[in-house]
Design an enzyme around this catalytic site. Structure first.
Site, PDB file in Angstrom:
ATOM      1  N   SER A 120       5.057  -0.841   3.982  1.00 43.98           N
ATOM      2  CA  SER A 120       5.313  -2.188   4.499  1.00 43.98           C
ATOM      3  C   SER A 120       5.425  -3.163   3.337  1.00 43.98           C
ATOM      4  O   SER A 120       4.583  -3.166   2.430  1.00 43.98           O
ATOM      5  CB  SER A 120       4.184  -2.641   5.420  1.00 43.98           C
ATOM      6  OG  SER A 120       4.028  -1.749   6.490  1.00 43.98           O
ATOM      7  N   SER A 134       1.268   6.595   2.356  1.00 43.08           N
ATOM      8  CA  SER A 134       1.901   7.620   3.196  1.00 43.08           C
ATOM      9  C   SER A 134       3.057   8.308   2.482  1.00 43.08           C
ATOM     10  O   SER A 134       3.759   7.694   1.686  1.00 43.08           O
ATOM     11  CB  SER A 134       2.433   6.992   4.481  1.00 43.08           C
ATOM     12  OG  SER A 134       1.376   6.467   5.220  1.00 43.08           O
ATOM     13  N   GLU A 177      -8.694  -1.268   5.994  1.00 43.82           N
ATOM     14  CA  GLU A 177      -7.470  -1.269   6.806  1.00 43.82           C
ATOM     15  C   GLU A 177      -7.837  -1.243   8.285  1.00 43.82           C
ATOM     16  O   GLU A 177      -7.299  -1.993   9.084  1.00 43.82           O
ATOM     17  CB  GLU A 177      -6.608  -0.052   6.455  1.00 43.82           C
ATOM     18  CG  GLU A 177      -5.364   0.071   7.333  1.00 43.82           C
ATOM     19  CD  GLU A 177      -4.353   1.076   6.803  1.00 43.82           C
ATOM     20  OE1 GLU A 177      -4.712   1.914   5.978  1.00 43.82           O
ATOM     21  OE2 GLU A 177      -3.196   0.999   7.232  1.00 43.82           O
ATOM     22  N   GLN A 187       0.854  -1.200   0.000  1.00 46.06           N
ATOM     23  CA  GLN A 187       0.000   0.000   0.000  1.00 46.06           C
ATOM     24  C   GLN A 187       0.884   1.243   0.000  1.00 46.06           C
ATOM     25  O   GLN A 187       1.518   1.551   1.007  1.00 46.06           O
ATOM     26  CB  GLN A 187      -0.865  -0.016   1.276  1.00 46.06           C
ATOM     27  CG  GLN A 187      -1.750   1.182   1.475  1.00 46.06           C
ATOM     28  CD  GLN A 187      -2.189   1.317   2.930  1.00 46.06           C
ATOM     29  OE1 GLN A 187      -1.550   0.767   3.830  1.00 46.06           O
ATOM     30  NE2 GLN A 187      -3.267   2.023   3.171  1.00 46.06           N
ATOM     31  N   GLU A 199      -4.363   9.622  18.089  1.00 51.18           N
ATOM     32  CA  GLU A 199      -5.012  10.941  18.033  1.00 51.18           C
ATOM     33  C   GLU A 199      -6.071  10.980  16.918  1.00 51.18           C
ATOM     34  O   GLU A 199      -7.154  11.539  17.085  1.00 51.18           O
ATOM     35  CB  GLU A 199      -3.964  12.054  17.786  1.00 51.18           C
ATOM     36  CG  GLU A 199      -3.029  12.308  18.950  1.00 51.18           C
ATOM     37  CD  GLU A 199      -1.899  11.290  19.055  1.00 51.18           C
ATOM     38  OE1 GLU A 199      -1.737  10.459  18.123  1.00 51.18           O
ATOM     39  OE2 GLU A 199      -1.177  11.299  20.068  1.00 51.18           O
TER      40      GLU A 199
HETATM   41  C1  LIG Z   1       4.238  -0.377  11.435  1.00 53.50           C
HETATM   42  C2  LIG Z   1       3.754   0.616  10.398  1.00 53.50           C
HETATM   43  C3  LIG Z   1       3.417   0.176   9.133  1.00 53.50           C
HETATM   44  C4  LIG Z   1       2.974   1.080   8.174  1.00 53.50           C
HETATM   45  N1  LIG Z   1       2.695   0.599   6.925  1.00 53.50           N
HETATM   46  C5  LIG Z   1       2.290   1.461   5.971  1.00 53.50           C
HETATM   47  C6  LIG Z   1       2.051   1.012   4.632  1.00 53.50           C
HETATM   48  O1  LIG Z   1       2.200  -0.171   4.326  1.00 53.50           O
HETATM   49  N2  LIG Z   1       1.675   1.912   3.703  1.00 53.50           N
HETATM   50  C7  LIG Z   1       1.483   3.234   3.992  1.00 53.50           C
HETATM   51  O2  LIG Z   1       1.103   3.976   3.108  1.00 53.50           O
HETATM   52  N3  LIG Z   1       1.713   3.707   5.251  1.00 53.50           N
HETATM   53  C8  LIG Z   1       2.120   2.858   6.236  1.00 53.50           C
HETATM   54  N4  LIG Z   1       2.386   3.321   7.502  1.00 53.50           N
HETATM   55  C9  LIG Z   1       2.291   4.762   7.769  1.00 53.50           C
HETATM   56  C10 LIG Z   1       1.118   5.163   8.633  1.00 53.50           C
HETATM   57  O3  LIG Z   1      -0.100   5.027   7.959  1.00 53.50           O
HETATM   58  C11 LIG Z   1       1.401   6.620   9.058  1.00 53.50           C
HETATM   59  O4  LIG Z   1       2.574   6.614   9.832  1.00 53.50           O
HETATM   60  C12 LIG Z   1       0.265   7.205   9.855  1.00 53.50           C
HETATM   61  O5  LIG Z   1      -0.856   7.402   9.036  1.00 53.50           O
HETATM   62  C13 LIG Z   1       0.652   8.524  10.525  1.00 53.50           C
HETATM   63  O6  LIG Z   1       1.170   9.414   9.599  1.00 53.50           O
HETATM   64  P1  LIG Z   1       2.573  10.151   9.848  1.00 53.50           P
HETATM   65  O7  LIG Z   1       3.565   9.123  10.282  1.00 53.50           O
HETATM   66  O8  LIG Z   1       2.880  10.972   8.642  1.00 53.50           O
HETATM   67  O9  LIG Z   1       2.341  11.119  11.092  1.00 53.50           O
HETATM   68  P2  LIG Z   1       1.716  12.577  11.082  1.00 53.50           P
HETATM   69  O10 LIG Z   1       0.405  12.549  10.362  1.00 53.50           O
HETATM   70  O11 LIG Z   1       2.737  13.557  10.642  1.00 53.50           O
HETATM   71  O12 LIG Z   1       1.421  12.773  12.625  1.00 53.50           O
HETATM   72  C14 LIG Z   1       2.421  13.161  13.565  1.00 53.50           C
HETATM   73  C15 LIG Z   1       1.728  13.302  14.929  1.00 53.50           C
HETATM   74  O13 LIG Z   1       0.732  14.342  14.865  1.00 53.50           O
HETATM   75  C16 LIG Z   1      -0.540  13.819  15.254  1.00 53.50           C
HETATM   76  N5  LIG Z   1      -1.607  14.410  14.422  1.00 53.50           N
HETATM   77  C17 LIG Z   1      -1.611  14.531  13.068  1.00 53.50           C
HETATM   78  N6  LIG Z   1      -2.771  15.087  12.651  1.00 53.50           N
HETATM   79  C18 LIG Z   1      -3.519  15.303  13.780  1.00 53.50           C
HETATM   80  C19 LIG Z   1      -4.825  15.833  14.019  1.00 53.50           C
HETATM   81  N7  LIG Z   1      -5.591  16.255  13.003  1.00 53.50           N
HETATM   82  N8  LIG Z   1      -5.260  15.899  15.300  1.00 53.50           N
HETATM   83  C20 LIG Z   1      -4.492  15.464  16.336  1.00 53.50           C
HETATM   84  N9  LIG Z   1      -3.240  14.952  16.171  1.00 53.50           N
HETATM   85  C21 LIG Z   1      -2.771  14.870  14.913  1.00 53.50           C
HETATM   86  C22 LIG Z   1      -0.455  12.332  14.978  1.00 53.50           C
HETATM   87  O14 LIG Z   1      -1.389  11.598  15.748  1.00 53.50           O
HETATM   88  C23 LIG Z   1       0.993  12.036  15.371  1.00 53.50           C
HETATM   89  O15 LIG Z   1       1.108  11.854  16.751  1.00 53.50           O
HETATM   90  C24 LIG Z   1       2.844   2.456   8.483  1.00 53.50           C
HETATM   91  C25 LIG Z   1       3.180   2.913   9.771  1.00 53.50           C
HETATM   92  C26 LIG Z   1       3.634   2.007  10.718  1.00 53.50           C
HETATM   93  C27 LIG Z   1       3.986   2.528  12.079  1.00 53.50           C
END
Ligand SMILES: Cc1cc2nc3c(=O)[nH]c(=O)nc-3n(C[C@H](O)[C@H](O)[C@H](O)COP(=O)(O)OP(=O)(O)OC[C@H]3O[C@@H](n4cnc5c(N)ncnc54)[C@H](O)[C@@H]3O)c2cc1C
Length: 401
Positions: free
Chosen positions: A158, A126, A241, A123, A370
């Site tokens: 992933s 991100s 998902e 997928q 969150e």
């Molecule tokens: C083990 C693992 C596997 C993954 N596998 C995949 C995959 O296969 N494909 C893929 O596409 N993605 C994958 N991801 C990514 C995952 O979907 C993202 O990490 C997740 O959606 C959070 O996005 P970000 O890391 O950009 O954090 P951000 O969105 O930048 O968030 C940073 C912090 O700000 C907080 N925050 C952000 N917006 C808000 C809001 N509106 N209100 C309150 N708090 C907020 C968040 O909760 C977090 O604490 C994976 C992540 C992990 C940990």
């Protein structure tokens, strides 16, 4: 809901249990094989016998099983330590999206190979600029004849390193509000211009990756949904998902914690006799029971033909921290042994340490705590929505920091 099996369900459970007992690979059979090889072997064996993706249409490799039968199968399979994670994204999230949007010839081509484990999908959602706010993504695709040319970067993908295909959301029109300028494609992961760089995790493994796209060409026929409809298609993937991750029950559980508390000692007595340990275990038991019955509520809704609602967010919001706290509690019980991650010494400790290291990621993957809290606040409790500064304005005019 009646939690006992009906006579038909009991017969189905017995058939599943009998088949599993006779067919789960023995230790000797998988000696020396990698986890991926074992997973592929097991998936193919299930497929050949009609036990893979059992809810799917038989035309695509399933057996048209009901939601309850799928749960019964999962419960019986969970009694064995067989690898499954490699296929969750493809089978649990991409396949339902294909079923909703792909052309019939694509379904015939791709679904059976997904079900048999012959092909694995990832997928590609991100990005550094669009994680929780998926619609803020910047990877772009421009039309060139019958093809699109993709440039940009994805992150946290992933399984990209062993995947055959991936679903990718890209910006095809930056001049409209952010949700309206996206399109959704599926793509061959071996396409020229795709570069996959592994990311090292806390566990020491590299399960996910950065993926770079440089002039990657994808045929227009591999678009799912209309141009500009990528957000709606993505929601199909994301709903599945949450269901796939919310339903996950691997890792430490209360039974394992009780077993550990019987084995380790505190002041010369089994830890299970310590009143503080018993109190913590009781609390974890109550939480686990709450999660179980919440998931049964979803099941009741599914069996009535309803679509699962935001209770999947509750399952993830409570389940992931519970996993982290329980793993941390077990690590305390293990004392210094918890610092040695040696699978040969203790299978029990292996599972606990794996859960301890993996739980922080579980609290982020598929929507952070969150974001889950926001969903519950807005869609379950009906509280006012967050202020959205970028609503209704072209993506190019959204202020960036
Ligand atoms: C083990 C693992 C596997 C993954 N596998 C995949 C995959 O296969 N494909 C893929 O596409 N993605 C994958 N991801 C990514 C995952 O979907 C993202 O990490 C997740 O959606 C959070 O996005 P970000 O890391 O950009 O954090 P951000 O969105 O930048 O968030 C940073 C912090 O700000 C907080 N925050 C952000 N917006 C808000 C809001 N509106 N209100 C309150 N708090 C907020 C968040 O909760 C977090 O604490 C994976 C992540 C992990 C940990």
């Amino acid at each position: 809901m009646d939690f006992n099996d009906t006579p038909e369900q009991a017969a189905f459970r017995k058939a599943a249990a009998d088949w599993l007992a006779a067919n789960v690979p023995s230790k000797d059979e998988i000696e020396g094989m990698s986890r991926l090889e074992v997973a592929k072997l097991w998936q193919k064996r299930k497929y050949d016998a009609g036990w893979a993706c059992i809810g799917w249409d038989p035309a695509y490799g399933g057996r048209g099983a009901s939601a309850i039968e799928q749960v019964i199968w999962k419960q019986e399979e969970a009694k064995y330590n067989v690898p499954a994670g490699f296929f969750v994204i493809g089978q649990g999230m991409m396949a339902p999206t294909l079923m909703a949007y792909a052309q019939p010839q694509h379904l015939e081509r791709y679904l059976p190979k997904l079900a048999s484990g012959e092909e694995i999908w990832c997928q590609l959602f991100s990005e550094p600029a669009g994680g929780s706010d998926l619609a803020a993504l910047r990877t772009k695709a421009e039309k060139d004849g019958d093809e699109w040319v993709i440039n940009g970067q994805k992150i946290w993908t992933s399984g990209a390193h062993y995947s055959d295909y991936g679903c990718v959301v890209v910006r095809t029109d930056p001049n409209v509000p952010k949700h309206k300028g996206l399109s959704y494609f599926f793509i061959d992961m071996k396409s020229p211009g795709i570069e996959i760089k592994p990311i090292k995790q806390l566990t020491g493994e590299s399960d996910f990756n950065e993926v770079y796209f440089t002039d990657v060409r994808v045929p227009d026929s591999q678009r799912l949904g209309e141009v500009g409809q990528g957000w709606q298609v993505s929601l199909t993937t994301l709903m599945n998902e949450r269901a796939a991750i919310g339903a996950g029950s691997s890792g430490v559980n209360v039974d394992l914690a009780v077993q550990l508390a019987k084995e380790v000692m505190i002041d010369g007595k089994p830890a299970i006799e310590d009143s503080a340990v018993k109190a913590r275990l009781a609390n974890f038991y109550v939480e686990e029971a709450g999660l179980k019955y919440t998931s049964y509520r979803t099941l009741s809704a599914l069996s009535r033909g309803d679509i699962p609602g935001p209770e999947n967010s509750i399952g993830k919001l409570v389940g992931a921290p519970k996993m982290q706290q329980l793993a941390s509690f077990c690590m305390d019980l293990l004392e210094t042994s918890g610092a040695i991650w040696d699978t040969k010494r203790s299978k029990l400790a292996d599972n606990i340490i794996g859960s301890y290291m993996g739980a922080p990621g579980l609290r982020i993957a598929g929507g952070t705590d969150e974001i889950m809290t926001n969903i519950i606040a807005e869609r379950v409790l009906g509280l006012p929505q967050e202020p959205r500064m970028d609503k209704g304005i072209p993506f190019t005019e959204v202020p960036t920091g």
